[in-house]
Design an enzyme around this catalytic site. Structure first.
Site, short mmCIF file in Angstrom:
data_model
loop_
_atom_site.label_atom_id
_atom_site.label_comp_id
_atom_site.label_asym_id
_atom_site.label_seq_id
_atom_site.Cartn_x
_atom_site.Cartn_y
_atom_site.Cartn_z
CB CYS A 129 -0.95 0.03 1.18
SG CYS A 129 -2.23 -1.23 1.15
NE ARG A 168 4.48 1.18 0.98
CZ ARG A 168 4.76 1.56 2.22
NH1 ARG A 168 5.95 2.02 2.50
NH2 ARG A 168 3.86 1.49 3.17
CD1 TRP A 209 -0.34 -6.95 -1.11
CD2 TRP A 209 -1.55 -7.20 0.75
NE1 TRP A 209 -0.22 -8.25 -0.70
CE2 TRP A 209 -0.96 -8.44 0.44
CE3 TRP A 209 -2.36 -7.12 1.89
CZ2 TRP A 209 -1.13 -9.58 1.22
CZ3 TRP A 209 -2.55 -8.26 2.66
CH2 TRP A 209 -1.93 -9.47 2.32
CG ASN A 218 -1.28 3.19 2.94
OD1 ASN A 218 -1.92 2.92 1.93
ND2 ASN A 218 -0.03 3.65 2.88
N GLY A 219 -3.80 1.00 5.95
CA GLY A 219 -4.16 0.52 7.28
C GLY A 219 -5.49 -0.21 7.27
CD GLU A 231 20.35 -11.88 16.02
OE1 GLU A 231 20.52 -10.97 15.19
OE2 GLU A 231 20.60 -13.08 15.79
CE LYS A 250 22.41 -8.92 14.05
NZ LYS A 250 22.70 -10.33 13.79
CD GLU A 258 26.60 -11.38 12.49
OE1 GLU A 258 26.30 -12.08 11.49
OE2 GLU A 258 25.81 -10.56 12.99
CG HIS A 270 24.52 -26.75 35.20
ND1 HIS A 270 24.53 -27.85 36.03
CD2 HIS A 270 23.31 -26.16 35.39
CE1 HIS A 270 23.37 -27.95 36.66
NE2 HIS A 270 22.61 -26.93 36.28
CE LYS A 281 21.73 -8.68 4.75
NZ LYS A 281 21.57 -8.48 6.19
#
Length: 610
Positions: A2, A27, A75, A100-101, A483, A487, A490, A506, A605
């Protein structure tokens, strides 16, 4: 999905509107339309199913001209893709609207407006806005005041532009949950859902805030906040180009993409949540028929995508009532596995071309999985083409190697999968509505967390001389700790490990000393007291703690623990919200370390080889 473009100018704006729609094609959409007010103050409207080029061809064959106009790519949400459901929508040949929405109370409003004599010609929720504004204008002194009154009756999300053929000097715009930007010209002004649409005609933009209503004329823009009070929204010159690979005002792609996450998440959500639950066709036309028989989910992914799958396992089993297993693609490929009855294979990939994941999908087809679904950011990629079902994350181009917005939009997609499967496995309507509501609040929560950038940047100074670090989380925050560790390693090259906090005794406690930063994610949930005990275990051994904690979790900073308070959020979306501080931390540490943030050594990537 949209797109909106609008203009108020002395010159003909039709070509500007259509070109703007072309620049929003990334989009996703299924139809396009344009409406302008001609020199006779008559509304001229053209709509076409399919690509924007279909609309452009229609404009060429049936020329329309006008200095005030609006355009839209749609959409489908309410109503099938069709010309009659395409925007702009009109009321009584005088009010025209693009939107939109989703208007959640559209059925109630439709009933009320029908009782007032309004006839509906489309199946959309948007048409109620046109009729509602027309009705309010009967007793309002201006289009602006009519819109201000009308939007108070709307429930849901909207970015909308309204024009009245009886007043060609202005349009009125309103934003709630769906972004809109004002583009400033010389003797002309513009509106769009994305400034990319307006770059050919202006470089000066101001973004509307939540609840804003603005009146746009050729020479002036007047903006009013949610309380109807006049406000200023700073207009800035943009350096962003139409090229998705342009960093714009940001130093690195990664930072640009971190800050794009609220918009990326909105794009992922847009049009997919309807009436308190998920529109299952989001995953494909056959999704409902497949999901009703699914008894087990097998997730296959690599790297960051693997972490999103780990979070999804908590959601699927706790909320959808479906058993789930998650495995690294390169491991899945090279072991013999048992395929449970009625199992769905889910692959997750930003690029859709990840070699191990693609090979695992092809193997799974031979093993007898009932169906396959991919969650991916690239339409037309191999995983999308070869899977039975596909969920497109709509994150936009992600250039930085360290994934940010691709990861958070994957998580949004996986929560939507939880909703879709839960509908067929006993998930109550109330639980569905709660999860849907949590998702709709997510973009604003992410924006709140981004406001923590300055204190996180200051905290990152402590890592200048560090070579190792430990990340801790419990429950569905454990994958987020993983994660965060990924990061950091990386892009700063600091060795980082993640552990479930309950595992400290442990083994990992042996690593704790004053040179080992310990980063903790601490939302206020059922595990918070357990987590506090784990934190005390580290502090008792001289560890340095860096805690990202819910404002209500009652962690206090002292000489051994630095606390960054994170805005409170619903438990359901906490894994996504707590991802943002860890992204910012890794970015600022990498800056201090002087590494190549966007292209870290030895990494690519899209991993298209084993």
């Amino acid at each position: 999905m949209c797109g909106i473009v609008g203009a108020v100018a002395q010159r003909d704006v039709v070509d500007i509107l259509v070109e703007g729609l072309k620049r929003l094609e990334y989009r996703g959409y299924d139809s396009a339309g344009v409406a302008v007010v001609d020199q006779n103050n008559q509304l001229q409207r053209l709509r076409r199913l399919g690509k924007v080029q279909e609309l452009a061809d229609a404009v060429a064959a049936n020329p329309v001209t006008g200095g005030t106009g609006i355009a839209h790519t749609r959409w489908a949400t309410h109503g099938v893709p069709s010309e009659v459901n395409a925007h702009p929508h009109v009321s009584c040949e005088t009010i025209a609207v693009v939107h939109n929405g989703i208007i959640e109370n559209h059925e109630e409003l439709r009933t009320e407006l029908k009782s007032l004599g309004y006839e509906f010609v489309s199946e959309t929720d948007t048409e109620v806005i046109a009729h509602l504004v027309h009705h309010e204008l009967k007793q309002a002194e201006s289009l602006l005041s009519a819109v201000q009154t009308a939007v108070k009756k709307l429930e849901g999300a909207y970015g909308t532009v309204i024009m009245d053929v009886r007043d060609t000097e202005r349009v009125v715009v309103a934003r709630s949950g769906s972004p809109l930007v004002i583009g400033y010209g010389l003797g002309e002004n513009f509106i769009a859902s994305d400034m990319m649409a307006l770059l050919p005609v202006t470089r000066k933009f101001a973004f509307l805030e939540e609840g804003d209503v603005a009146e746009v004329t050729r020479f002036d823009v007047s903006i009013f906040d949610v309380n109807g009070e006049p406000v200023e929204r700073e207009a800035k010159e943009s350096e962003v180009s139409h090229d998705a690979g342009d960093k714009g005002e940001y130093r690195h792609y990664m930072m640009k993409e971190i800050y794009e996450q609220p918009t990326a998440i909105r794009n992922t959500l847009e049009g997919r949540l309807v009436d308190g639950t998920i529109n299952t066709e989001t995953f494909g036309p056959a999704a409902d028929a497949i999901f009703k028989d699914i008894e087990h989910v097998q997730i296959i992914a690599c790297g960051t995508s693997y972490h999103s799958g780990m979070v999804a396992r908590y959601w699927l089993e706790a909320h959808a009532g479906v058993s789930c297993n998650i495995e690294i693609a390169s491991e899945f490929r090279y072991r013999q596995s048992h395929v449970p009855k009625n199992a769905l294979l889910v692959t997750i990939s930003q690029s859709g071309e990840t070699a191990d994941t693609l090979a695992a999908l092809r193997l799974a087809k031979e093993l007898g999985y009932k169906a396959s679904l991919t969650i991916c950011n690239v339409p037309g990629s191999s995983l999308v083409r070869e899977s039975d079902l596909a969920f497109m994350t709509k994150a936009g181009a992600e250039i930085g190697v360290a994934s940010t917005k691709a990861f958070t939009t994957q998580l949004v997609g996986l929560m939507m999968l939880t909703l879709a499967l839960g509908k067929h496995h006993g998930m109550s309507e109330q639980a569905q509505a709660e999860m849907t509501h949590a998702l709709t609040t997510l973009p604003n929560k992410v924006e709140e967390v981004l406001s923590l950038a300055a204190p996180i940047e200051a905290l990152a100074e402590d890592f200048a001389d560090k070579h190792h670090s430990l990340f801790l989380g419990r429950g569905d925050q454990y994958p987020i700790a993983m994660e965060g560790a990924l990061k950091l390693k990386e892009i700063s090259y600091i060795h980082a490990e993640a552990y479930a906090a309950g595992e400290l005794k442990h083994g990992p406690l042996a690593l704790i000393d004053a040179e080992m930063p310990v980063i903790v994610v601490a939302p206020k949930n059922d595990l918070i007291e357990k987590l506090k005990s784990n934190v005390e275990e580290v502090r008792a051994r001289g560890g340095l703690m860096y805690v990202f904690a819910d404002v209500d979790a009652k962690f206090d900073s002292d000489e051994t623990m630095k606390v960054i308070n994170v805005p409170h959020c619903d438990d359901l979306i906490a894994p996504i919200v707590y991802t943002l501080p860890l992204q910012l931390l890794s970015y600022y540490v990498a800056i201090i370390k002087g590494t190549d943030v966007d292209q870290p050594r030895n990494l690519a990537k899209s991993v298209t080889v084993e």
